[in-house]
Design a protein around this motif. Structure first.
Motif, PDB file in Angstrom:
ATOM      1  N   VAL A  29       0.867  -1.176   0.000  1.00  0.00           N
ATOM      2  CA  VAL A  29       0.000   0.000   0.000  1.00  0.00           C
ATOM      3  C   VAL A  29       0.905   1.228   0.000  1.00  0.00           C
ATOM      4  O   VAL A  29       1.645   1.460   0.955  1.00  0.00           O
ATOM      5  N   ARG A  30       0.837   1.993  -1.100  1.00  0.00           N
ATOM      6  CA  ARG A  30       1.712   3.152  -1.261  1.00  0.00           C
ATOM      7  C   ARG A  30       0.893   4.441  -1.141  1.00  0.00           C
ATOM      8  O   ARG A  30      -0.021   4.684  -1.936  1.00  0.00           O
ATOM      9  N   MET A  31       1.224   5.247  -0.146  1.00  0.00           N
ATOM     10  CA  MET A  31       0.571   6.537   0.047  1.00  0.00           C
ATOM     11  C   MET A  31       1.190   7.552  -0.911  1.00  0.00           C
ATOM     12  O   MET A  31       2.407   7.682  -0.970  1.00  0.00           O
ATOM     13  N   ASP A  32       0.356   8.267  -1.657  1.00  0.00           N
ATOM     14  CA  ASP A  32       0.865   9.167  -2.696  1.00  0.00           C
ATOM     15  C   ASP A  32       0.023  10.430  -2.722  1.00  0.00           C
ATOM     16  O   ASP A  32      -0.709  10.709  -3.681  1.00  0.00           O
ATOM     17  N   ASP A  52      -9.341  -3.193   2.704  1.00  0.00           N
ATOM     18  CA  ASP A  52      -9.330  -4.119   1.573  1.00  0.00           C
ATOM     19  C   ASP A  52      -8.183  -5.119   1.697  1.00  0.00           C
ATOM     20  O   ASP A  52      -8.335  -6.303   1.364  1.00  0.00           O
ATOM     21  N   ALA A  53      -7.032  -4.647   2.162  1.00  0.00           N
ATOM     22  CA  ALA A  53      -5.894  -5.550   2.353  1.00  0.00           C
ATOM     23  C   ALA A  53      -6.215  -6.591   3.420  1.00  0.00           C
ATOM     24  O   ALA A  53      -5.826  -7.762   3.302  1.00  0.00           O
ATOM     25  N   ALA A  54      -6.922  -6.179   4.465  1.00  0.00           N
ATOM     26  CA  ALA A  54      -7.282  -7.114   5.528  1.00  0.00           C
ATOM     27  C   ALA A  54      -8.252  -8.179   5.021  1.00  0.00           C
ATOM     28  O   ALA A  54      -8.203  -9.332   5.466  1.00  0.00           O
ATOM     29  N   ALA A  55      -9.124  -7.810   4.102  1.00  0.00           N
ATOM     30  CA  ALA A  55     -10.078  -8.780   3.559  1.00  0.00           C
ATOM     31  C   ALA A  55      -9.362  -9.890   2.808  1.00  0.00           C
ATOM     32  O   ALA A  55      -9.797 -11.049   2.812  1.00  0.00           O
ATOM     33  N   THR A  56      -8.240  -9.547   2.170  1.00  0.00           N
ATOM     34  CA  THR A  56      -7.429 -10.548   1.472  1.00  0.00           C
ATOM     35  C   THR A  56      -6.507 -11.273   2.443  1.00  0.00           C
ATOM     36  O   THR A  56      -6.288 -12.479   2.342  1.00  0.00           O
ATOM     37  N   GLY A  57      -5.964 -10.539   3.402  1.00  0.00           N
ATOM     38  CA  GLY A  57      -5.037 -11.117   4.371  1.00  0.00           C
ATOM     39  C   GLY A  57      -3.645 -11.278   3.787  1.00  0.00           C
ATOM     40  O   GLY A  57      -3.387 -11.007   2.616  1.00  0.00           O
ATOM     41  N   GLY A  58      -2.726 -11.704   4.623  1.00  0.00           N
ATOM     42  CA  GLY A  58      -1.348 -11.892   4.196  1.00  0.00           C
ATOM     43  C   GLY A  58      -0.486 -10.701   4.537  1.00  0.00           C
ATOM     44  O   GLY A  58      -0.974  -9.670   5.015  1.00  0.00           O
ATOM     45  N   PRO A  59       0.814 -10.808   4.319  1.00  0.00           N
ATOM     46  CA  PRO A  59       1.744  -9.723   4.672  1.00  0.00           C
ATOM     47  C   PRO A  59       1.421  -8.420   3.967  1.00  0.00           C
ATOM     48  O   PRO A  59       0.960  -8.416   2.819  1.00  0.00           O
ATOM     49  N   LEU A  60       1.702  -7.321   4.660  1.00  0.00           N
ATOM     50  CA  LEU A  60       1.399  -5.990   4.161  1.00  0.00           C
ATOM     51  C   LEU A  60       2.619  -5.094   4.310  1.00  0.00           C
ATOM     52  O   LEU A  60       3.261  -5.080   5.366  1.00  0.00           O
ATOM     53  N   VAL A  61       2.943  -4.345   3.264  1.00  0.00           N
ATOM     54  CA  VAL A  61       3.976  -3.314   3.318  1.00  0.00           C
ATOM     55  C   VAL A  61       3.299  -1.961   3.118  1.00  0.00           C
ATOM     56  O   VAL A  61       2.540  -1.776   2.161  1.00  0.00           O
ATOM     57  N   LEU A  62       3.562  -1.034   4.028  1.00  0.00           N
ATOM     58  CA  LEU A  62       3.009   0.320   3.940  1.00  0.00           C
ATOM     59  C   LEU A  62       4.148   1.290   3.661  1.00  0.00           C
ATOM     60  O   LEU A  62       5.147   1.305   4.390  1.00  0.00           O
ATOM     61  N   THR A  63       3.998   2.112   2.620  1.00  0.00           N
ATOM     62  CA  THR A  63       5.065   3.027   2.251  1.00  0.00           C
ATOM     63  C   THR A  63       4.495   4.320   1.694  1.00  0.00           C
ATOM     64  O   THR A  63       3.271   4.447   1.516  1.00  0.00           O
ATOM     65  N   GLY A  64       5.381   5.302   1.454  1.00  0.00           N
ATOM     66  CA  GLY A  64       4.981   6.570   0.882  1.00  0.00           C
ATOM     67  C   GLY A  64       5.616   6.759  -0.481  1.00  0.00           C
ATOM     68  O   GLY A  64       6.023   5.791  -1.135  1.00  0.00           O
ATOM     69  N   THR A  65       5.737   8.026  -0.887  1.00  0.00           N
ATOM     70  CA  THR A  65       6.284   8.341  -2.198  1.00  0.00           C
ATOM     71  C   THR A  65       7.227   9.534  -2.089  1.00  0.00           C
ATOM     72  O   THR A  65       6.908  10.512  -1.404  1.00  0.00           O
ATOM     73  N   GLY A  66       8.378   9.455  -2.734  1.00  0.00           N
ATOM     74  CA  GLY A  66       9.299  10.585  -2.767  1.00  0.00           C
ATOM     75  C   GLY A  66       9.894  10.898  -1.410  1.00  0.00           C
ATOM     76  O   GLY A  66      10.420  10.017  -0.729  1.00  0.00           O
ATOM     77  N   LYS A  67       9.794  12.161  -0.990  1.00  0.00           N
ATOM     78  CA  LYS A  67      10.447  12.619   0.231  1.00  0.00           C
ATOM     79  C   LYS A  67       9.703  12.230   1.500  1.00  0.00           C
ATOM     80  O   LYS A  67      10.260  12.366   2.588  1.00  0.00           O
ATOM     81  N   PHE A  68       8.457  11.769   1.376  1.00  0.00           N
ATOM     82  CA  PHE A  68       7.634  11.619   2.572  1.00  0.00           C
ATOM     83  C   PHE A  68       7.045  10.218   2.714  1.00  0.00           C
ATOM     84  O   PHE A  68       6.477   9.654   1.769  1.00  0.00           O
ATOM     85  N   PHE A  69       7.193   9.674   3.919  1.00  0.00           N
ATOM     86  CA  PHE A  69       6.406   8.514   4.330  1.00  0.00           C
ATOM     87  C   PHE A  69       5.060   9.040   4.814  1.00  0.00           C
ATOM     88  O   PHE A  69       4.021   8.777   4.210  1.00  0.00           O
ATOM     89  N   THR A 107       3.042  -7.015   9.191  1.00  0.00           N
ATOM     90  CA  THR A 107       3.047  -5.684   8.594  1.00  0.00           C
ATOM     91  C   THR A 107       4.437  -5.076   8.680  1.00  0.00           C
ATOM     92  O   THR A 107       5.121  -5.191   9.692  1.00  0.00           O
ATOM     93  N   VAL A 108       4.850  -4.412   7.597  1.00  0.00           N
ATOM     94  CA  VAL A 108       6.169  -3.786   7.524  1.00  0.00           C
ATOM     95  C   VAL A 108       6.010  -2.356   7.035  1.00  0.00           C
ATOM     96  O   VAL A 108       5.399  -2.116   5.987  1.00  0.00           O
ATOM     97  N   ALA A 109       6.539  -1.392   7.780  1.00  0.00           N
ATOM     98  CA  ALA A 109       6.582  -0.006   7.324  1.00  0.00           C
ATOM     99  C   ALA A 109       7.858   0.193   6.518  1.00  0.00           C
ATOM    100  O   ALA A 109       8.957  -0.020   7.032  1.00  0.00           O
ATOM    101  N   ALA A 110       7.714   0.582   5.255  1.00  0.00           N
ATOM    102  CA  ALA A 110       8.854   0.903   4.405  1.00  0.00           C
ATOM    103  C   ALA A 110       8.985   2.425   4.412  1.00  0.00           C
ATOM    104  O   ALA A 110       8.328   3.122   3.636  1.00  0.00           O
ATOM    105  N   ILE A 111       9.822   2.947   5.300  1.00  0.00           N
ATOM    106  CA  ILE A 111       9.905   4.382   5.548  1.00  0.00           C
ATOM    107  C   ILE A 111      10.829   5.004   4.504  1.00  0.00           C
ATOM    108  O   ILE A 111      12.045   5.047   4.667  1.00  0.00           O
ATOM    109  N   ASN A 112      10.226   5.481   3.438  1.00  0.00           N
ATOM    110  CA  ASN A 112      10.967   5.992   2.279  1.00  0.00           C
ATOM    111  C   ASN A 112      11.445   7.422   2.458  1.00  0.00           C
ATOM    112  O   ASN A 112      12.306   7.893   1.712  1.00  0.00           O
TER     113      ASN A 112
END
Length: 236
Positions: A29-32, A52-69, A107-112
């Protein structure tokens, strides 16, 4: 590191704010939305993607775009806003945090990039954190803004971060880059460059694709009972 092949998700979120992909069974899931600040439009879009991700289940990566998480609350959007609008945003943020804490999978936060205030709190709601090594800061700026932490946010960061490192970060308001955050124990790994953050997070998440989601969620819920109790109570 080369990006693994990705398949766009069939879920259609607001393309202006959220992009959702599937990479080898890991939902990304990429925040933009600029600085990805929590505001009246952004919070519902993010919550919808997480649900929606929870309805599917499984590992989740949450990240942002460019300079900001995520750069925390959109205080500018609150200026002149009705009390119910502000309350709605806070309730939505609480639901976002609860969704991460109840997600049926690792769940994994990908702090970009920058993760300030609410962004650092949201990263703390994830099980693991990967941070870009060369750019961006993890910071709790409340001490410099002369603000105290709400009971809900306080509970989440207490459950998510090591106590001694958290105390130093909160009371000093220090801006920690990736290497400093790793040394302090606030993140689990660093990645060199923006393009490496999500692949590194996916690598952490991929071995857990086969885990039983409800079991993962059930185990986590017991570990974060005080956080969920505080978040759930906020909607009463």
């Amino acid at each position: 590191m080369v990006n693994p092949p990705c398949r766009p998700s069939a879920v259609d979120h607001d393309a202006r704010m959220i992009h959702t992909d599937d990479i080898d069974g890991v939902r990304v899931v990429r925040m933009d939305h600029g600085e990805n600040r929590f505001g009246p439009d952004f919070v519902p879009a993010l919550l919808g993607a997480l649900e929606d991700a929870a309805a599917t289940g499984g590992p989740l990566v949450l990240t942002g775009t460019g300079k900001f998480f995520c750069n925390g609350l959109d205080l500018a959007a609150f200026e002149g806003a009705e009390r119910d609008v502000v309350r709605g945003v806070f309730d939505g943020v609480h639901r976002v945090l609860a969704a991460l804490l109840r997600h049926p999978g690792l769940t994994v936060a990908a702090i970009n990039g920058h993760a300030f205030g609410g962004g650092a709190i949201m990263a703390g709601a994830c099980d693991l954190r990967v941070m870009r090594a060369d750019r961006g800061f993890l910071c709790f700026p409340e001490v410099d803004l002369q603000m105290t932490m709400s009971p809900q946010f306080d509970a989440v960061i207490r459950d998510g971060y090591p106590p001694a490192a958290l105390r130093r970060a909160v009371l000093t308001g220090a801006r920690l880059g990736g290497p400093e955050a790793l040394e302090a124990g606030l993140v689990d790994a660093v990645a060199e460059g923006e393009d490496a953050v999500v692949p590194a997070a996916v690598e952490l998440a991929r071995p857990h694709v086969g885990q039983h989601g409800p079991t993962v969620a059930g185990l986590r819920v017991r570990l974060v009972e005080r956080s969920l109790a505080a978040l759930d109570a906020s909607g009463d």
